[in-house]
Design a protein around this motif. Sequence first.
Motif, PDB file in Angstrom:
ATOM      1  N   ASN A 185      89.354  -5.945   2.180  1.00  0.00           N
ATOM      2  CA  ASN A 185      90.132  -5.957   1.045  1.00  0.00           C
ATOM      3  C   ASN A 185      91.242  -4.973   1.382  1.00  0.00           C
ATOM      4  O   ASN A 185      91.188  -4.083   2.166  1.00  0.00           O
TER       5      ASN A 185
ATOM      6  N   ILE B 276      92.390   1.332  -0.965  1.00  0.00           N
ATOM      7  CA  ILE B 276      92.207   1.839  -2.307  1.00  0.00           C
ATOM      8  C   ILE B 276      92.957   3.563  -1.913  1.00  0.00           C
ATOM      9  O   ILE B 276      92.409   4.193  -1.273  1.00  0.00           O
TER      10      ILE B 276
ATOM     11  N   GLU C 125      93.078   4.915  -8.413  1.00  0.00           N
ATOM     12  CA  GLU C 125      92.772   3.380  -7.834  1.00  0.00           C
ATOM     13  C   GLU C 125      91.209   3.247  -7.852  1.00  0.00           C
ATOM     14  O   GLU C 125      90.553   2.215  -7.901  1.00  0.00           O
TER      15      GLU C 125
ATOM     16  N   ALA D 157      88.668   0.440  -9.321  1.00  0.00           N
ATOM     17  CA  ALA D 157      87.676  -0.197  -8.528  1.00  0.00           C
ATOM     18  C   ALA D 157      86.282  -0.361  -8.922  1.00  0.00           C
ATOM     19  O   ALA D 157      85.752  -1.226  -9.063  1.00  0.00           O
ATOM     20  N   TYR D 158      85.783   0.842  -9.300  1.00  0.00           N
ATOM     21  CA  TYR D 158      84.474   1.026  -9.940  1.00  0.00           C
ATOM     22  C   TYR D 158      84.352   0.485 -11.220  1.00  0.00           C
ATOM     23  O   TYR D 158      83.419  -0.273 -11.763  1.00  0.00           O
TER      24      TYR D 158
ATOM     25  N   GLN E  38      85.832  -2.316 -11.987  1.00  0.00           N
ATOM     26  CA  GLN E  38      85.832  -3.693 -11.861  1.00  0.00           C
ATOM     27  C   GLN E  38      84.489  -3.834 -11.360  1.00  0.00           C
ATOM     28  O   GLN E  38      83.792  -5.097 -11.812  1.00  0.00           O
ATOM     29  N   ASN E  39      83.855  -3.188 -10.743  1.00  0.00           N
ATOM     30  CA  ASN E  39      82.452  -3.195 -10.152  1.00  0.00           C
ATOM     31  C   ASN E  39      81.649  -3.466 -11.548  1.00  0.00           C
ATOM     32  O   ASN E  39      80.538  -4.299 -11.564  1.00  0.00           O
TER      33      ASN E  39
END
Length: 156
Positions: A68, A71, A76, A80-81, A83-84
Amino acid sequence: MKKSFNSLYVIIFLSLLFSFSVAQNLSAEKNEKLEDIGILLEKAILEGDYDTILEYHTDDVIIVPGFNPAIKGIDELKDAYNQNKRRGLKYHSFTGKVERRWTCGDEIFEYGTFGMALSSKESSKPKAYYGSYFQIWQELEDGSFKIKYNIWNLYF
């Protein structure tokens, strides 16, 4: 040409020699603090407690996850967290083993291995992964530590 090539070797050798002479083993006290943070972070990962995880990263953190893009920065990383969370990512297990730590100035360098099993909405059966990592901790003026840089890869 040969003379400048040999000069390059001398410069590289002196740079490495200087680096090794400055790097030091980590004190038992600092090592214990980092071990405690590691236990806390493993627990937070398993509980999906991203807020606690974020507390242990610098504002300008750089994370380079396997497969990936990097970050860059705490915002950012928060994204990402999030999105998790939306993907329903759940860690069923997570363990790490520090292979070595050393310090240079106010930074602590660490490398080791890890294993984890996780599932998501797309893949409800847990999948296991193993890999290695390298990270840099920043020691703050108050004696606390935050992750400044982390890169990891997976074994197949």
